[in-house]
Design an enzyme around this catalytic site. Structure first.
Site, PDB file in Angstrom:
ATOM      1  N   SER A  78       0.846  -1.195   0.000  1.00  0.00           N
ATOM      2  CA  SER A  78       0.000   0.000   0.000  1.00  0.00           C
ATOM      3  C   SER A  78       0.877   1.239   0.000  1.00  0.00           C
ATOM      4  O   SER A  78       2.032   1.196   0.448  1.00  0.00           O
ATOM      5  CB  SER A  78      -0.870   0.007   1.263  1.00  0.00           C
ATOM      6  OG  SER A  78      -1.533   1.256   1.412  1.00  0.00           O
ATOM      7  N   TYR A 102      -1.988  -1.401  10.563  1.00  0.00           N
ATOM      8  CA  TYR A 102      -2.118  -1.673   9.124  1.00  0.00           C
ATOM      9  C   TYR A 102      -0.921  -1.153   8.338  1.00  0.00           C
ATOM     10  O   TYR A 102      -0.307  -1.880   7.550  1.00  0.00           O
ATOM     11  CB  TYR A 102      -3.404  -1.030   8.607  1.00  0.00           C
ATOM     12  CG  TYR A 102      -3.598  -1.145   7.108  1.00  0.00           C
ATOM     13  CD1 TYR A 102      -4.128  -2.311   6.548  1.00  0.00           C
ATOM     14  CD2 TYR A 102      -3.261  -0.097   6.252  1.00  0.00           C
ATOM     15  CE1 TYR A 102      -4.315  -2.418   5.174  1.00  0.00           C
ATOM     16  CE2 TYR A 102      -3.441  -0.201   4.877  1.00  0.00           C
ATOM     17  CZ  TYR A 102      -3.968  -1.356   4.346  1.00  0.00           C
ATOM     18  OH  TYR A 102      -4.147  -1.470   2.980  1.00  0.00           O
TER      19      TYR A 102
HETATM   20  P1  NAD Z   1     -11.755  -5.807  -0.003  1.00  0.00           P
HETATM   21  O1  NAD Z   1     -12.455  -5.675   1.283  1.00  0.00           O
HETATM   22  O2  NAD Z   1     -12.574  -5.945  -1.216  1.00  0.00           O
HETATM   23  O3  NAD Z   1     -10.746  -7.021   0.029  1.00  0.00           O
HETATM   24  C1  NAD Z   1     -10.115  -7.485   1.183  1.00  0.00           C
HETATM   25  C2  NAD Z   1     -10.397  -8.975   1.275  1.00  0.00           C
HETATM   26  O4  NAD Z   1      -9.579  -9.526   2.301  1.00  0.00           O
HETATM   27  C3  NAD Z   1     -11.809  -9.333   1.658  1.00  0.00           C
HETATM   28  O5  NAD Z   1     -12.634  -9.433   0.528  1.00  0.00           O
HETATM   29  C4  NAD Z   1     -11.632 -10.674   2.360  1.00  0.00           C
HETATM   30  O6  NAD Z   1     -11.972 -11.722   1.493  1.00  0.00           O
HETATM   31  C5  NAD Z   1     -10.155 -10.756   2.631  1.00  0.00           C
HETATM   32  N1  NAD Z   1      -9.864 -11.093   4.025  1.00  0.00           N
HETATM   33  C6  NAD Z   1      -9.781 -10.240   5.085  1.00  0.00           C
HETATM   34  N2  NAD Z   1      -9.502 -10.962   6.205  1.00  0.00           N
HETATM   35  C7  NAD Z   1      -9.400 -12.258   5.814  1.00  0.00           C
HETATM   36  C8  NAD Z   1      -9.126 -13.475   6.502  1.00  0.00           C
HETATM   37  N3  NAD Z   1      -8.852 -13.491   7.823  1.00  0.00           N
HETATM   38  N4  NAD Z   1      -9.141 -14.630   5.794  1.00  0.00           N
HETATM   39  C9  NAD Z   1      -9.403 -14.636   4.462  1.00  0.00           C
HETATM   40  N5  NAD Z   1      -9.656 -13.502   3.769  1.00  0.00           N
HETATM   41  C10 NAD Z   1      -9.653 -12.348   4.439  1.00  0.00           C
HETATM   42  O7  NAD Z   1     -10.805  -4.553  -0.108  1.00  0.00           O
HETATM   43  P2  NAD Z   1      -9.579  -4.176  -1.092  1.00  0.00           P
HETATM   44  O8  NAD Z   1      -9.382  -2.759  -0.900  1.00  0.00           O
HETATM   45  O9  NAD Z   1      -9.792  -4.723  -2.440  1.00  0.00           O
HETATM   46  O10 NAD Z   1      -8.369  -4.899  -0.384  1.00  0.00           O
HETATM   47  C11 NAD Z   1      -7.469  -5.737  -1.086  1.00  0.00           C
HETATM   48  C12 NAD Z   1      -6.039  -5.440  -0.694  1.00  0.00           C
HETATM   49  O11 NAD Z   1      -5.695  -4.132  -1.156  1.00  0.00           O
HETATM   50  C13 NAD Z   1      -5.769  -5.440   0.804  1.00  0.00           C
HETATM   51  O12 NAD Z   1      -4.541  -6.108   1.043  1.00  0.00           O
HETATM   52  C14 NAD Z   1      -5.629  -3.984   1.133  1.00  0.00           C
HETATM   53  O13 NAD Z   1      -4.787  -3.777   2.243  1.00  0.00           O
HETATM   54  C15 NAD Z   1      -5.002  -3.468  -0.145  1.00  0.00           C
HETATM   55  N6  NAD Z   1      -5.122  -2.016  -0.326  1.00  0.00           N
HETATM   56  C16 NAD Z   1      -6.346  -1.439  -0.437  1.00  0.00           C
HETATM   57  C17 NAD Z   1      -6.429  -0.057  -0.582  1.00  0.00           C
HETATM   58  C18 NAD Z   1      -7.767   0.652  -0.694  1.00  0.00           C
HETATM   59  O14 NAD Z   1      -7.785   1.878  -0.636  1.00  0.00           O
HETATM   60  N7  NAD Z   1      -8.873  -0.046  -0.869  1.00  0.00           N
HETATM   61  C19 NAD Z   1      -5.266   0.705  -0.626  1.00  0.00           C
HETATM   62  C20 NAD Z   1      -4.034   0.081  -0.512  1.00  0.00           C
HETATM   63  C21 NAD Z   1      -3.978  -1.292  -0.351  1.00  0.00           C
END
Ligand code: NAD
Ligand code: MG
Length: 300
Positions: A192, A205
């Site tokens: 991130s 985080y």
């Molecule tokens: P999202 O909520 O759609 O995806 C996160 C997923 O993590 C969930 O759908 C869930 O299936 C999974 N998850 C969480 N805890 C879990 C567990 N204990 N066991 C199995 N699965 C689990 O949100 P997203 O934003 O698409 O997140 C995806 C990745 O992107 C993450 O690693 C997040 O840190 C990263 N990210 C997101 C952003 C943002 O702004 N959305 C920014 C930087 C990084």
């Protein structure tokens, strides 16, 4: 907002997708993509593939929603078979993704379960490899983000859960996957912008994302000689259920993305092409890198 019919039509990226303000929309953890307003774009109607991952076998965590869903759709349309991991409560989102993969003519293997458990991680990789007939690509997308303003209120249980989900699971999954992976295989982690520019209320985080970045650099060096590449993607603010389900305070969700030069959040569909290129042979000399997709708040 324009409606892109594919990811190639030239247009102004600042108006390509919705800009804040957004409605208040709290959701319980882990949140569902289908409940979001406006609906995120995961490339359902726009991503066009060209066989860049033909017959590859991929395991994607967090594949039900957000970035993981966009990656799953893109990989399937590029010709890959996919094992999808997600939490059992996310079954309604996961079913939609499995159908999109099948519609692309590829195999979808749903493998729900909690990756914060080492036993489950090992079993997940073995089952994915068995059902897909091997494993060429591991994409670690699942992540946990819950804001807490004051370190005094951040308890050990949350700190540990964040690290188990974001860091330990990545370690367990990489370790298990490597015993199935041939030369040419790739691992893609999801770090991130928080790894480089941490927010005050994301102590656990942001520091877990910094661990992912360093792990990616180190594992890439370790595996280069074996012909296995390891890279990471560093998203900026992306419109996914992670944010309204406790990733940010609700007032921040309403103006989400306004702080980046593009003045809007990214959509999951805008991340997928980067994962595709890192997974495919096109990036054969790229390893140990972190690719930022940030709307302008670049990596250092
Ligand atoms: P999202 O909520 O759609 O995806 C996160 C997923 O993590 C969930 O759908 C869930 O299936 C999974 N998850 C969480 N805890 C879990 C567990 N204990 N066991 C199995 N699965 C689990 O949100 P997203 O934003 O698409 O997140 C995806 C990745 O992107 C993450 O690693 C997040 O840190 C990263 N990210 C997101 C952003 C943002 O702004 N959305 C920014 C930087 C990084
Ligand atoms: Mg989800």
């Amino acid at each position: 907002m324009n409606s892109p019919h594919d990811q190639f039509t030239m247009q102004d990226p600042t108006t390509q997708y919705p800009r804040p303000e957004f409605p208040s929309q709290p959701q319980p953890l882990p949140g569902l993509a289908r409940e979001m307003l406006p609906k995120p774009d995961h490339g359902e109607t726009s991503y066009k593939g060209f066989g860049r991952l033909k017959n590859r076998r991929a395991l994607i965590t967090g594949a039900d929603s957000g970035i993981g869903r966009a990656v799953a759709i893109a990989f399937a349309r590029e010709g890959a078979d996919i094992a999808l991991n997600y939490l059992p409560s996310e079954e309604p989102d996961a079913r939609e993704v499995a159908k999109l993969i099948s519609d692309a003519g590829r195999k979808a293997v749903p493998l729900p379960g909690d990756i914060s458990d080492v036993g489950f991680c090992t079993q997940l990789v073995d089952q994915a490899a068995r059902e897909l007939g091997g494993l060429d690509i591991l994409v670690n997308v699942a992540g946990k983000q819950q804001f807490v303003d004051d370190i005094a209120q951040l308890d050990s249980a949350q700190f540990e859960a964040t690290y188990r989900t974001n860091v330990f699971a990545m370690f367990w999954l990489c370790k298990a996957a490597l015993s199935h992976m041939p030369a040419g295989a790739t691992i893609i982690n999801t770090t991130s912008i928080q790894s480089y520019q941490p927010s005050a209320n994301l102590l656990d985080y942001a520091s877990s994302k910094a661990a992912i970045t360093a792990f990616t650099h180190a594992l890439a060096k370790q595996l280069a000689g074996k012909g296995i590449r390891v890279n990471a993607v560093a998203p900026g603010p992306i419109w996914t259920p992670l944010q309204p389900s406790g990733g940010q305070p609700q007032d921040k969700v309403e103006v989400f993305g306004s702080e980046v030069p593009m003045k809007r959040p990214g959509q999951p569909a805008e991340l997928a092409p980067v994962y595709v290129v890192l997974a495919s042979q096109e990036s054969s000399f790229v390893t140990g890198e972190v690719y930022g997709v940030t709307g302008g708040n670049h990596l250092p």
